[in-house]
Design a protein around this motif. Structure first.
Motif, PDB file in Angstrom:
ATOM      1  N   ALA A   1       0.349  -1.130  -0.020  1.00 31.43           N
ATOM      2  CA  ALA A   1       0.186  -0.020  -0.097  1.00 31.43           C
ATOM      3  C   ALA A   1       0.636   1.119   0.243  1.00 31.43           C
ATOM      4  CB  ALA A   1      -0.742  -0.305   0.646  1.00 31.43           C
ATOM      5  N   ASP A   2       2.180   0.763   0.229  1.00 33.64           N
ATOM      6  CA  ASP A   2       2.893   2.598   0.752  1.00 33.64           C
ATOM      7  C   ASP A   2       3.520   2.010  -1.171  1.00 33.64           C
ATOM      8  OD1 ASP A   2       4.664   0.536   0.309  1.00 33.64           O
ATOM      9  OD2 ASP A   2       6.041   1.175   2.999  1.00 33.64           O
ATOM     10  N   ARG A   3       3.555   1.645  -1.911  1.00 28.95           N
ATOM     11  CA  ARG A   3       3.844   2.137  -3.271  1.00 28.95           C
ATOM     12  C   ARG A   3       2.982   2.590  -4.381  1.00 28.95           C
ATOM     13  NH1 ARG A   3       7.733   2.355  -0.381  1.00 28.95           N
ATOM     14  NH2 ARG A   3       9.365   0.608  -0.360  1.00 28.95           N
ATOM     15  N   LEU A   4       1.915   2.925  -3.491  1.00 34.18           N
ATOM     16  CA  LEU A   4       0.369   3.068  -4.657  1.00 34.18           C
ATOM     17  C   LEU A   4       1.033   4.354  -5.673  1.00 34.18           C
ATOM     18  CD1 LEU A   4      -2.545   3.219  -2.486  1.00 34.18           C
ATOM     19  CD2 LEU A   4      -2.238   1.688  -4.239  1.00 34.18           C
ATOM     20  N   GLU A   5       1.911   5.678  -5.106  1.00 28.12           N
ATOM     21  CA  GLU A   5       2.905   6.508  -6.527  1.00 28.12           C
ATOM     22  C   GLU A   5       3.239   5.984  -7.137  1.00 28.12           C
ATOM     23  OE1 GLU A   5       5.868   5.096  -3.603  1.00 28.12           O
ATOM     24  OE2 GLU A   5       4.279   6.073  -3.222  1.00 28.12           O
ATOM     25  N   SER A   6       3.516   4.801  -6.877  1.00 29.47           N
ATOM     26  CA  SER A   6       4.652   4.368  -8.579  1.00 29.47           C
ATOM     27  C   SER A   6       3.829   4.272  -9.505  1.00 29.47           C
ATOM     28  CB  SER A   6       5.250   3.395  -7.802  1.00 29.47           C
ATOM     29  OG  SER A   6       4.913   2.358  -7.619  1.00 29.47           O
ATOM     30  N   LEU A   7       2.201   3.776  -9.337  1.00 29.07           N
ATOM     31  CA  LEU A   7       1.249   2.516 -10.135  1.00 29.07           C
ATOM     32  C   LEU A   7       1.022   3.267 -11.744  1.00 29.07           C
ATOM     33  CD1 LEU A   7      -2.097   2.348  -8.271  1.00 29.07           C
ATOM     34  CD2 LEU A   7      -0.229   0.878  -8.648  1.00 29.07           C
ATOM     35  N   PRO A   8       1.527   5.084 -11.812  1.00 28.40           N
ATOM     36  CA  PRO A   8       1.891   5.553 -12.996  1.00 28.40           C
ATOM     37  C   PRO A   8       2.537   4.793 -13.461  1.00 28.40           C
ATOM     38  CG  PRO A   8       1.008   6.913 -11.495  1.00 28.40           C
ATOM     39  CD  PRO A   8       0.821   6.200 -10.876  1.00 28.40           C
ATOM     40  N   ALA A   9       3.506   4.891 -13.071  1.00 29.23           N
ATOM     41  CA  ALA A   9       5.209   4.223 -13.758  1.00 29.23           C
ATOM     42  C   ALA A   9       4.924   2.783 -13.807  1.00 29.23           C
ATOM     43  CB  ALA A   9       6.545   3.812 -12.656  1.00 29.23           C
ATOM     44  N   LEU A  10       4.164   2.390 -13.192  1.00 31.47           N
ATOM     45  CA  LEU A  10       3.768   0.656 -13.259  1.00 31.47           C
ATOM     46  C   LEU A  10       2.581   0.312 -14.690  1.00 31.47           C
ATOM     47  CD1 LEU A  10       4.023  -2.612 -12.850  1.00 31.47           C
ATOM     48  CD2 LEU A  10       2.009  -2.002 -11.253  1.00 31.47           C
ATOM     49  N   PHE A  11       1.573   0.978 -14.582  1.00 32.70           N
ATOM     50  CA  PHE A  11       0.479   1.425 -15.531  1.00 32.70           C
ATOM     51  C   PHE A  11       1.389   1.267 -16.874  1.00 32.70           C
ATOM     52  CE2 PHE A  11      -2.566   2.921 -12.759  1.00 32.70           C
ATOM     53  CZ  PHE A  11      -3.484   1.853 -12.589  1.00 32.70           C
ATOM     54  N   VAL A  12       2.564   2.216 -17.215  1.00 32.03           N
ATOM     55  CA  VAL A  12       3.007   2.281 -18.495  1.00 32.03           C
ATOM     56  C   VAL A  12       3.816   1.117 -18.374  1.00 32.03           C
ATOM     57  CG1 VAL A  12       4.773   3.464 -19.685  1.00 32.03           C
ATOM     58  CG2 VAL A  12       3.722   4.911 -17.913  1.00 32.03           C
ATOM     59  N   GLU A  13       4.625   0.390 -17.660  1.00 29.12           N
ATOM     60  CA  GLU A  13       4.988  -0.662 -17.855  1.00 29.12           C
ATOM     61  C   GLU A  13       4.333  -2.020 -18.546  1.00 29.12           C
ATOM     62  OE1 GLU A  13       8.444  -1.628 -17.523  1.00 29.12           O
ATOM     63  OE2 GLU A  13       8.814   0.343 -17.218  1.00 29.12           O
ATOM     64  N   LEU A  14       2.993  -1.655 -18.070  1.00 31.55           N
ATOM     65  CA  LEU A  14       2.205  -3.110 -18.589  1.00 31.55           C
ATOM     66  C   LEU A  14       1.230  -2.870 -19.595  1.00 31.55           C
ATOM     67  CD1 LEU A  14       1.214  -4.765 -14.741  1.00 31.55           C
ATOM     68  CD2 LEU A  14       3.650  -5.291 -16.570  1.00 31.55           C
TER      69      LEU A  14
END
Length: 255
Positions: A95-108
């Motif tokens: 839960a403390d990595r939610l700010e990185s979701l946009p970067a993960l979305f770009v990866e996937l």
């Protein structure tokens, strides 16, 4: 650890995302779906929804909320594992990595595979509305909204995800507005299911299902004494009793 860009997103059944990089997991550790008892209605709806996403048809993001130890996180992992790797993979992040979701979305987003993102035990500090608003934007309507090949499964103890601990100095209108803002995040999930503490019969049924599956000789009296000593009845407590019983008999259990 290899960079996220080097991750092979095409083959592993699961991955763990740490905010900047991912590592593959060889197997999803989860109980077989048939062993998750006492939550039959929730199991049916979650499995149907995850299956739809795996097939590439319309599916919801999922919010599972309620009592601890009643199988919320196990159900998500089990549903993905049940469907097999193939076109669907589980990606877990804290839960403390939610700010990185946009970067993960770009990866996937350009990977020819479906992904189920799993955030366990999500919560925000009282008064923190920036975090929930950011997640709302990522789920729906923002320029960084999650791609079509991704859906989220989130577990939490609170239906609104945020605990209700408002400053007593706030006006009633402010409190009402804040409460509405908190619930607005939960409303972004198309499928919201509650999990509630089980009664004695349900607890004993869960224990009996595990015992039969693993060939254990247990008694209801022993299971009830264990629950009394733990001060709770839940699927987790039932599993802990099974682990104790198996250990006494010199048996090994998966996981």
């Amino acid at each position: 650890m290899n960079s996220a860009r080097a991750t092979d997103w095409s083959s592993a059944p699961a991955y763990v995302w740490d905010g900047t990089a991912a590592r593959s997991i060889d197997a999803i550790i989860a109980p077989p779906l048939e062993l998750l008892s006492g939550i039959d209605a929730q199991k049916e709806r979650v499995l149907a929804n995850v299956s739809r996403h795996a097939q590439g048809i319309a599916a919801h993001d999922i919010l599972l909320w309620g009592s601890r130890g009643m199988g919320k996180s196990a159900l998500i992992r089990s549903a993905v594992a049940h469907l097999g790797a193939g076109k669907l993979a589980l990606v877990q992040l804290s839960a403390d990595r939610l700010e990185s979701l946009p970067a993960l979305f770009v990866e996937l987003r350009d990977i020819d595979r479906r992904f189920w993102l799993f955030v366990d035990d999500l919560g925000f500090a009282p008064g923190d509305l920036a975090g929930p608003r950011r997640l709302r934007s990522l789920l729906e309507g923002g320029v960084e909204a999650r791609p079509e090949n991704i859906r989220l499964g989130v577990t939490t103890n609170h239906r609104s995800i945020l605990p209700r601990e408002l400053d007593s100095g706030h006006s009633p209108r402010h409190e009402r507005d804040a409460a509405d803002d908190e619930l607005a995040l939960a409303d972004r999930f198309g499928l919201v299911l509650g999990f509630h503490a089980c009664d004695q019969d349900t607890y004993l049924g869960i224990v009996a299902g595990y015992a039969q599956y693993f060939g254990l000789d247990i008694t209801p009296e022993g299971a009830l004494l264990w629950a009394k000593q733990r001060g709770a009845r839940s699927g987790r407590v039932a599993w802990q009793f099974i682990v104790e019983s198996a250990g006494r008999e010199g048996m090994r259990l998966p996981g």
